[in-house]
Design an enzyme around this catalytic site. Structure first.
Site, PDB file in Angstrom:
ATOM      1  N   HIS A  39       0.853  -1.192   0.000  1.00 29.52           N
ATOM      2  CA  HIS A  39       0.000   0.000   0.000  1.00 29.52           C
ATOM      3  C   HIS A  39       0.887   1.238   0.000  1.00 29.52           C
ATOM      4  O   HIS A  39       1.469   1.619   1.019  1.00 29.52           O
ATOM      5  CB  HIS A  39      -0.921   0.031   1.215  1.00 29.52           C
ATOM      6  CG  HIS A  39      -1.917   1.153   1.171  1.00 29.52           C
ATOM      7  ND1 HIS A  39      -3.188   1.006   0.667  1.00 29.52           N
ATOM      8  CD2 HIS A  39      -1.831   2.450   1.552  1.00 29.52           C
ATOM      9  CE1 HIS A  39      -3.844   2.149   0.739  1.00 29.52           C
ATOM     10  NE2 HIS A  39      -3.026   3.051   1.281  1.00 29.52           N
ATOM     11  N   HIS A  68       1.633   5.103  -2.657  1.00 25.67           N
ATOM     12  CA  HIS A  68       1.047   5.991  -3.658  1.00 25.67           C
ATOM     13  C   HIS A  68       2.142   6.721  -4.425  1.00 25.67           C
ATOM     14  O   HIS A  68       3.294   6.810  -3.978  1.00 25.67           O
ATOM     15  CB  HIS A  68       0.151   7.052  -3.000  1.00 25.67           C
ATOM     16  CG  HIS A  68      -0.833   6.520  -2.018  1.00 25.67           C
ATOM     17  ND1 HIS A  68      -2.040   5.968  -2.380  1.00 25.67           N
ATOM     18  CD2 HIS A  68      -0.798   6.461  -0.650  1.00 25.67           C
ATOM     19  CE1 HIS A  68      -2.706   5.597  -1.308  1.00 25.67           C
ATOM     20  NE2 HIS A  68      -1.963   5.886  -0.247  1.00 25.67           N
ATOM     21  N   THR A  77      -6.534   9.752  -3.977  1.00 24.28           N
ATOM     22  CA  THR A  77      -7.777  10.502  -4.178  1.00 24.28           C
ATOM     23  C   THR A  77      -7.529  11.862  -4.807  1.00 24.28           C
ATOM     24  O   THR A  77      -8.406  12.390  -5.499  1.00 24.28           O
ATOM     25  CB  THR A  77      -8.522  10.684  -2.839  1.00 24.28           C
ATOM     26  OG1 THR A  77      -7.671  11.355  -1.905  1.00 24.28           O
ATOM     27  CG2 THR A  77      -8.935   9.344  -2.263  1.00 24.28           C
ATOM     28  N   ARG A  84     -14.567  12.906   4.286  1.00 22.15           N
ATOM     29  CA  ARG A  84     -13.715  14.098   4.271  1.00 22.15           C
ATOM     30  C   ARG A  84     -12.721  14.089   3.109  1.00 22.15           C
ATOM     31  O   ARG A  84     -12.067  15.090   2.850  1.00 22.15           O
ATOM     32  CB  ARG A  84     -12.971  14.235   5.596  1.00 22.15           C
ATOM     33  CG  ARG A  84     -12.132  13.048   5.931  1.00 22.15           C
ATOM     34  CD  ARG A  84     -11.568  13.095   7.354  1.00 22.15           C
ATOM     35  NE  ARG A  84     -11.081  11.809   7.786  1.00 22.15           N
ATOM     36  CZ  ARG A  84      -9.941  11.272   7.407  1.00 22.15           C
ATOM     37  NH1 ARG A  84      -9.155  11.940   6.574  1.00 22.15           N
ATOM     38  NH2 ARG A  84      -9.575  10.087   7.849  1.00 22.15           N
ATOM     39  N   TYR A 109     -12.143   1.691   1.517  1.00 17.20           N
ATOM     40  CA  TYR A 109     -11.596   2.563   2.551  1.00 17.20           C
ATOM     41  C   TYR A 109     -12.771   3.223   3.256  1.00 17.20           C
ATOM     42  O   TYR A 109     -13.566   3.938   2.622  1.00 17.20           O
ATOM     43  CB  TYR A 109     -10.679   3.609   1.920  1.00 17.20           C
ATOM     44  CG  TYR A 109      -9.875   4.426   2.914  1.00 17.20           C
ATOM     45  CD1 TYR A 109      -9.544   3.945   4.175  1.00 17.20           C
ATOM     46  CD2 TYR A 109      -9.421   5.701   2.576  1.00 17.20           C
ATOM     47  CE1 TYR A 109      -8.797   4.690   5.068  1.00 17.20           C
ATOM     48  CE2 TYR A 109      -8.665   6.462   3.461  1.00 17.20           C
ATOM     49  CZ  TYR A 109      -8.353   5.955   4.702  1.00 17.20           C
ATOM     50  OH  TYR A 109      -7.617   6.701   5.589  1.00 17.20           O
ATOM     51  N   ASP A 155       2.173   3.062   3.169  1.00 20.33           N
ATOM     52  CA  ASP A 155       1.307   4.214   2.889  1.00 20.33           C
ATOM     53  C   ASP A 155       2.116   5.448   2.467  1.00 20.33           C
ATOM     54  O   ASP A 155       1.621   6.570   2.498  1.00 20.33           O
ATOM     55  CB  ASP A 155       0.398   4.577   4.077  1.00 20.33           C
ATOM     56  CG  ASP A 155      -0.712   5.545   3.694  1.00 20.33           C
ATOM     57  OD1 ASP A 155      -1.266   5.424   2.581  1.00 20.33           O
ATOM     58  OD2 ASP A 155      -1.038   6.460   4.495  1.00 20.33           O
ATOM     59  N   ASN A 206      -2.001  13.974   4.066  1.00 18.61           N
ATOM     60  CA  ASN A 206      -2.995  14.498   5.018  1.00 18.61           C
ATOM     61  C   ASN A 206      -2.541  14.476   6.475  1.00 18.61           C
ATOM     62  O   ASN A 206      -3.374  14.614   7.373  1.00 18.61           O
ATOM     63  CB  ASN A 206      -4.335  13.745   4.937  1.00 18.61           C
ATOM     64  CG  ASN A 206      -4.778  13.486   3.520  1.00 18.61           C
ATOM     65  OD1 ASN A 206      -4.385  14.184   2.596  1.00 18.61           O
ATOM     66  ND2 ASN A 206      -5.605  12.474   3.336  1.00 18.61           N
TER      67      ASN A 206
END
Length: 304
Positions: free
Chosen positions: A31, A33, A77, A130, A157, A257, A262
């Site tokens: 996982h 990105h 996202t 959010r 998710y 991750d 964020n």
């Protein structure tokens, strides 16, 4: 195009430490990105945040530094359903990366096949309000039916408090389901709380449900405090992740991750995150399943 990072959010750790824990041969970061770079791959107009750039070159350099062999790159996202940055990363991975995309109902069969050829093996449905706007469930169910024909899975998710209202939809999906980060349990509560027990029941009753036991830095209340002299244990998350690993050893995955979007309170050192692994998978057998066997079975089944 120029993009300005969302104010107050931290950049990823530029100089991660070398982990003490030695990963098993063939370990997979399941996982992570890529973000942009924004000048090459625009961020989506409808995004809820703008990250710092985090390129494929930086991701793969981190892989080598930490000792992983392969990556599973998950569509961010902030890129919406524009998967160009993801696909570029997969096509430039020398076969060492597979991907999870975001698609809309309008995607053509030819586009899905091109994604498959590039290494995509799943789609992600995000229910964290959010971060994304709501997508109608009938559209998501239609997408799931189409990608099932390619042998792909669905990554979901969501936050733990929302599981009761999403249960019926999740159990109607016709694919393997992979839950991001254990459904984000509230680790301030007991590991025996009814909320976490519901998640475990979800996995027990539905053998097609897998879970990532990643992101302690997002779940922890206490932060990266040491446990029994070990560094960066995120001790309050350990009982939750270990419970999942030990009860469902053949259906768990782990990932960094990176580049940790964020985050405002602290940015994790990715080397220290790797040192979290033996706390939640304490035996070499569990580590082998979580880091090698399970992700290979899901993302590179042709090599198993």
């Amino acid at each position: 195009m120029e993009f300005t990072k969302t104010s107050g959010w931290l950049d990823w750790c530029a100089v991660p430490s070398k982990p003490n824990f030695k990963l098993p041969a063939g370990a997979i970061d399941a996982h992570c990105h890529v973000f942009g770079p924004g000048g090459e791959f625009n961020y989506a107009p409808e995004r809820k945040y703008t990250p710092c750039d985090a390129s494929k070159h930086q991701l793969y350099a981190l892989r080598e530094h930490l000792g992983f062999d392969r990556n599973v790159v998950v569509q961010a996202t902030c890129h919406g359903a524009d998967n160009r940055a993801l696909l570029d990363a997969l096509r430039n991975s020398a076969g060492k990366a597979r991907g999870v995309a975001t698609v809309r109902r309008s995607v053509s069969d030819a586009e899905l096949q091109a994604m498959h050829d590039a290494g995509v093996r799943g789609v992600r449905f995000n229910f964290v309000k959010r971060l994304v706007d709501f997508t109608p469930k009938d559209e998501l169910l239609e997408i799931a039916g189409r990608i099932a024909k390619l042998g792909w899975h669905v990554v979901i998710y969501f936050e733990s408090v929302d599981l009761p209202e999403l249960w019926d939809f999740f159990t109607s999906l016709p694919t393997t389901i992979v839950v991001d980060h254990m459904g984000r349990p509230d680790v301030a509560k007991s590991v025996d709380s009814s909320e976490f027990e519901l998640f475990l029941t979800f996995m027990r009753e539905h053998p097609n449900v897998w879970s990532k036991v990643s992101c302690p830095e997002r779940l922890s209340v206490t932060g990266p405090k040491a446990l029994s002299g070990e560094r960066n244990a995120y001790a309050d998350v350990v009982p939750f992740a270990r419970r999942v690993v030990e009860e469902f050893p053949n259906r768990v995955l782990w990932g960094t991750d990176w580049p940790h979007p964020n985050l405002k309170d602290h940015m994790p050192d990715d080397g220290l995150l790797v040192d979290f692994i033996p706390h939640i998978a304490p035996t070499s057998e569990l580590q082998q399943k979580m880091l090698v066997d399970n992700p290979m079975r899901l993302y590179w089944p042709e090599e198993v």
